[in-house]
Design a protein around this motif. Structure first.
Motif, PDB file in Angstrom:
ATOM      1  N   TYR A 139       0.831  -1.209   0.000  1.00 56.11           N
ATOM      2  CA  TYR A 139       0.000   0.000   0.000  1.00 56.11           C
ATOM      3  C   TYR A 139       0.868   1.262   0.000  1.00 56.11           C
ATOM      4  O   TYR A 139       0.597   2.218  -0.748  1.00 56.11           O
ATOM      5  CB  TYR A 139      -0.923  -0.005   1.209  1.00 56.11           C
ATOM      6  CG  TYR A 139      -1.739   1.262   1.356  1.00 56.11           C
ATOM      7  CD1 TYR A 139      -2.908   1.430   0.631  1.00 56.11           C
ATOM      8  CD2 TYR A 139      -1.324   2.281   2.202  1.00 56.11           C
ATOM      9  CE1 TYR A 139      -3.653   2.602   0.750  1.00 56.11           C
ATOM     10  CE2 TYR A 139      -2.055   3.453   2.321  1.00 56.11           C
ATOM     11  CZ  TYR A 139      -3.220   3.605   1.596  1.00 56.11           C
ATOM     12  OH  TYR A 139      -3.952   4.763   1.711  1.00 56.11           O
ATOM     13  N   LYS A 143       1.023   3.963  -2.974  1.00 55.11           N
ATOM     14  CA  LYS A 143       0.687   5.359  -2.692  1.00 55.11           C
ATOM     15  C   LYS A 143       1.790   6.296  -3.152  1.00 55.11           C
ATOM     16  O   LYS A 143       1.532   7.338  -3.768  1.00 55.11           O
ATOM     17  CB  LYS A 143       0.432   5.540  -1.195  1.00 55.11           C
ATOM     18  CG  LYS A 143       0.006   6.951  -0.810  1.00 55.11           C
ATOM     19  CD  LYS A 143      -0.264   7.046   0.683  1.00 55.11           C
ATOM     20  CE  LYS A 143      -0.689   8.473   1.068  1.00 55.11           C
ATOM     21  NZ  LYS A 143      -0.926   8.573   2.544  1.00 55.11           N
ATOM     22  N   SER A 144       3.043   5.934  -2.873  1.00 54.36           N
ATOM     23  CA  SER A 144       4.164   6.785  -3.294  1.00 54.36           C
ATOM     24  C   SER A 144       4.350   6.783  -4.804  1.00 54.36           C
ATOM     25  O   SER A 144       4.813   7.772  -5.379  1.00 54.36           O
ATOM     26  CB  SER A 144       5.451   6.319  -2.612  1.00 54.36           C
ATOM     27  OG  SER A 144       5.762   4.987  -2.997  1.00 54.36           O
ATOM     28  N   LEU A 148      -2.453   3.827  -6.690  1.00 56.79           N
ATOM     29  CA  LEU A 148      -3.685   3.452  -6.011  1.00 56.79           C
ATOM     30  C   LEU A 148      -4.879   3.625  -6.950  1.00 56.79           C
ATOM     31  O   LEU A 148      -4.912   4.538  -7.766  1.00 56.79           O
ATOM     32  CB  LEU A 148      -3.872   4.297  -4.753  1.00 56.79           C
ATOM     33  CG  LEU A 148      -2.913   4.020  -3.591  1.00 56.79           C
ATOM     34  CD1 LEU A 148      -3.191   4.981  -2.438  1.00 56.79           C
ATOM     35  CD2 LEU A 148      -3.037   2.577  -3.121  1.00 56.79           C
TER      36      LEU A 148
END
Length: 287
Positions: A139, A143-144, A148
């Motif tokens: 996750y 996200k980075s 997502l």
């Protein structure tokens, strides 16, 4: 002259009775496994009031209202984007798994490397880690990286998750390919891609079909990563199904209708490839 009929020996009679008992047991086990599916389909054809009765009303009138509501005829959420996302992620990831697993299994079976059993155990050991243990790192990485709610992230995850079991299965199937055929193809000047496509793949077709079907089912049914890593754009069918369980209550007929529709692609694929699946898995079991 009267004909004399000889009675079958006791061992043969016992074998017949044992075979009949095993056949009856197989039918009973099959009925036990099929009954929940049939019950789900029957409940989906009832109205909400009839589906919620206790004990259930088997003779209640049949209706398609739950299916109409599932497909948005009454103004609900549209299920087609989620179904398309699941189909896209499952098909593409399965294709990638086959493209990667076939040469890997070829190297481990027909052209074995040193300590190939250790390599296979390493592949399989990656499936032993609990999925939830890798959820937070994945996750944070997604996200980075801005991945997502992206269906391509699911394709990469499903490919990496199914690749070890695919290599393990196909290694056993490819071990039955005669080495003389491969040597003859090499003498004729065929390179590795041609050998895999025209020699290995047709012979190991049942095993490849069984592996593809299992990978497709695993990808289609996956919920945890899809639930955490997707939102609206890349939402899959299992995630869409969980949206029917709300604080307002459980609408049983609608949930059963949604479960039936979402299960249908897997059931159709399994029924269409059942001969290849049984042949492939039996081949792997014998090996």
């Amino acid at each position: 002259m009267t004909a004399v009929t000889l009675a079958p020996p006791p061992a043969l009679r016992r074998a017949k009775r044992r075979s009949a008992a095993l056949g009856l047991l197989a039918w009973l086990v099959g009925i036990v496994f099929v009954l929940p599916v049939l019950w789900m389909v029957l409940t989906s054809l009832h109205s909400e009031s009839n589906a919620a009765t206790n004990p259930p009303s088997l003779g209640a009138p049949l209706t398609l209202d739950a299916y109409r509501e599932f497909f948005g005829a009454t103004g609900g959420a549209n299920p087609w984007p989620a179904l398309i996302n699941s189909l896209t992620a499952s098909l593409i990831s399965t294709l990638l798994v086959l493209l990667l697993a076939l040469p890997a299994a070829y190297a481990l079976s027909i052209r074995p490397v040193r300590k190939w059993t250790d390599v296979l155990f390493f592949f399989l050991s990656t499936k032993m880690m609990p999925v939830v243990a890798g959820l937070l790192p994945i996750y944070l990485f997604a996200k980075s990286a801005g991945l997502l709610d992206n269906v391509w992230l699911l394709i990469i995850l499903y490919t990496s998750m199914n690749l070890p079991i695919a290599v393990w299965m196909m290694q056993s199937f490819l071990s039955d390919v005669p080495g003389s055929l491969i040597e003859a193809a090499q003498i004729d000047g065929a390179r590795l891609p041609v050998i895999l496509a025209r020699v290995v793949a047709p012979i190991a077709g049942p095993g490849i079909a069984a592996t593809a079907l299992i990978c497709f089912i695993f990808s289609w049914n996956e919920l945890l990563f899809a639930r955490v890593l997707t939102g609206v754009v890349a939402q899959t069918a299992p995630v869409f199904l969980t949206g029917f369980v709300t604080s307002q209550g459980l609408f049983l007929a609608k949930v059963c209708a949604a479960s039936t529709v979402i299960s249908l692609p897997v059931l159709v694929a399994g029924f269409a490839a059942q001969d290849k699946l049984v042949q492939g898995l039996s081949l792997g079991a014998v090996k």
